[in-house]
Design an enzyme around this catalytic site. Structure first.
Site, short mmCIF file in Angstrom:
data_model
loop_
_atom_site.label_atom_id
_atom_site.label_comp_id
_atom_site.label_asym_id
_atom_site.label_seq_id
_atom_site.Cartn_x
_atom_site.Cartn_y
_atom_site.Cartn_z
N MET A 19 0.85 -1.19 0.00
CA MET A 19 0.00 0.00 0.00
C MET A 19 0.88 1.24 0.00
O MET A 19 1.73 1.40 0.88
CB MET A 19 -0.93 0.00 1.23
CG MET A 19 -1.92 -1.14 1.25
SD MET A 19 -2.92 -1.19 2.76
CE MET A 19 -1.77 -1.94 3.91
N CYS A 102 -3.42 -1.08 -9.22
CA CYS A 102 -3.67 0.25 -8.67
C CYS A 102 -4.68 0.99 -9.53
O CYS A 102 -4.46 1.19 -10.72
CB CYS A 102 -2.38 1.04 -8.57
SG CYS A 102 -2.64 2.69 -7.87
N LYS A 141 0.05 -8.90 -8.97
CA LYS A 141 -1.12 -8.45 -8.20
C LYS A 141 -2.04 -7.73 -9.18
O LYS A 141 -1.62 -6.79 -9.86
CB LYS A 141 -0.68 -7.51 -7.08
CG LYS A 141 -1.85 -6.79 -6.37
CD LYS A 141 -2.42 -7.63 -5.25
CE LYS A 141 -3.72 -7.04 -4.69
NZ LYS A 141 -3.64 -5.67 -4.21
N GLY A 205 -9.32 -8.50 -0.59
CA GLY A 205 -10.49 -7.64 -0.63
C GLY A 205 -11.48 -7.91 0.49
O GLY A 205 -12.05 -9.00 0.57
N ASP A 206 -11.64 -6.94 1.39
CA ASP A 206 -12.69 -6.95 2.43
C ASP A 206 -12.44 -7.89 3.60
O ASP A 206 -13.34 -8.09 4.41
CB ASP A 206 -14.06 -7.27 1.83
CG ASP A 206 -14.54 -6.22 0.85
OD1 ASP A 206 -13.94 -5.14 0.80
OD2 ASP A 206 -15.52 -6.48 0.13
N GLY A 228 -4.97 -5.87 3.45
CA GLY A 228 -4.46 -4.52 3.25
C GLY A 228 -4.98 -3.55 4.29
O GLY A 228 -4.45 -3.45 5.40
N ARG A 229 -6.05 -2.85 3.97
CA ARG A 229 -6.51 -1.73 4.79
C ARG A 229 -6.89 -2.15 6.21
O ARG A 229 -6.74 -1.35 7.14
CB ARG A 229 -7.71 -1.06 4.11
CG ARG A 229 -7.35 -0.34 2.81
CD ARG A 229 -8.57 0.21 2.13
NE ARG A 229 -9.48 -0.83 1.70
CZ ARG A 229 -10.77 -0.63 1.42
NH1 ARG A 229 -11.30 0.57 1.55
NH2 ARG A 229 -11.53 -1.63 1.01
#
Length: 345
Positions: A19, A102, A141, A205-206, A228-229
């Site tokens: 990230m 991205c 990715k 994702g999620d 990630g987040r």
């Protein structure tokens, strides 16, 4: 157990997503401490590496403790991608990863990142250039496709495997979705279950809880999960997921003492790595999850995101430690930090 070339990973590895302005060495250090199995650099411009841009070169640095470790590059020019792969090889990472995911305009408009999803032949040529430019394993990715009408990830995965990539990580959204709606893992599962696909397939994702990690592992059959987040300000997500996968039981949330210790370590390394101004500014996005759940924490958090002196920030953290001594945290949902005004991957 999934292999990426000679790299042996655990049975169900947890990957820390690359990230921009987040996955720097300070953040990677606290995630590694808490169980991340494979990590990547922030994404690096191939053109920047060739120009010897200071910021791009700086992103190549990593420590031995971070291994296995991958350097992620992006770009839209075959020659530049091949040359940047050779430059990456000089610092001896374990693999080179290519960013075809991205979604932000400043990257896509240059025909890089997710912009390559509109031109699969170019994606193949860029990947071939990287594979030819290094002896290291090469991974990719990417996303499901450019939009709902071009979800071509199955074809893409086959063609990329055919030219020699060693693993693929798939974010379950299209470029046009950005980060809206729910990630669609059904197509990730189709790639994994494709009898032609022999390389590891990692889903992204999620994933924001141990329960969801186990559910997605069982439902979609992927080889591992990229997070990630949800790790921003909460590096403990890796150890919590691992514990839950092994025992089907939730770990207790990290204690206040542990949160303060890890937060201070992260802050110190961030300042050491990027200097006091950038280091303090980029640390601010992490405080929300580090301190989430403490009653009346808003006033302290406001100070943390406005102070510019390391000593003053540490003083506030010490005050928090004393004010809430003995506090027992409830298990709360991890807050997904929408940091991606710059470039989320």
């Amino acid at each position: 157990m999934p292999n990426i070339g000679p790299i042996q990973l655990p049975e169900f590895p947890l990957l820390l997503a690359p990230m921009e302005d987040v996955s720097d060495p300070p953040f990677r250090a606290v995630c590694k401490d808490n169980g991340a199995d494979l990590m990547f650099s922030e994404f690096i411009s191939s053109e920047g590496l060739i120009r010897d841009a200071i910021k791009s070169r700086h992103k190549l640095d990593f420590s031995e403790e971070e291994r296995p470790f991958g350097i992620q590059i992006f770009g839209g020019d075959e020659e530049a991608m091949g040359m940047s792969a050779r430059i990456c090889e000089t610092v001896n990472p374990d693999l080179v990863d290519i960013n075809f995911g991205c979604p932000v305009k400043k990257v896509v408009s240059k025909g890089a990142g997710a912009g390559v999803l509109k031109d699969v032949p170019l994606m193949i040529r860029l990947t071939e250039a990287v594979i030819k430019g290094t002896k290291l394993p090469v991974t990719v990715k990417t996303r499901l496709g450019w939009d709902d009408n071009t979800k071509n990830i199955e074809e893409v995965a086959e063609r990329l495997q055919d030219i020699g990539i060693q693993a693929i990580s798939i974010h379950g959204r299209t470029r046009c979705q950005l980060y809206k709606g729910e990630a669609d893992w059904s197509l990730i599962a189709k790639v994994k279950n494709n009898p032609r696909i022999k390389i590891p397939v990692f889903g992204n994702g999620d994933i924001d809880s141990p329960q969801k990690a186990l559910e997605y592992k069982n439902r979609y059959g992927i080889d591992g999960i990229m997070i990630g987040r949800a790790a921003i300000g909460y590096p403990w997500i890796f150890r919590e997921i691992k514990h839950y996968l092994q025992t089907n039981e939730l770990l207790a949330p990290p204690t206040l003492e542990e949160r303060i210790v890890v937060c201070k370590k992260h802050l110190h390394k961030s300042i050491e790595w990027k200097g006091p101004i950038v280091g303090i500014n980029e640390m601010r996005r992490h405080y929300t999850n580090y301190l989430k759940g403490l009653p009346g924490i808003k006033e302290f958090r406001l100070k943390l995101v406005t102070l510019t002196s390391p000593d003053e920030i540490n003083e506030v953290l010490d005050i928090i430690s004393k004010r809430y001594v003995g506090y027992t945290f409830d298990r709360l949902p991890i807050e997904i930090i929408n940091y991606h005004e710059n470039c989320p991957l």
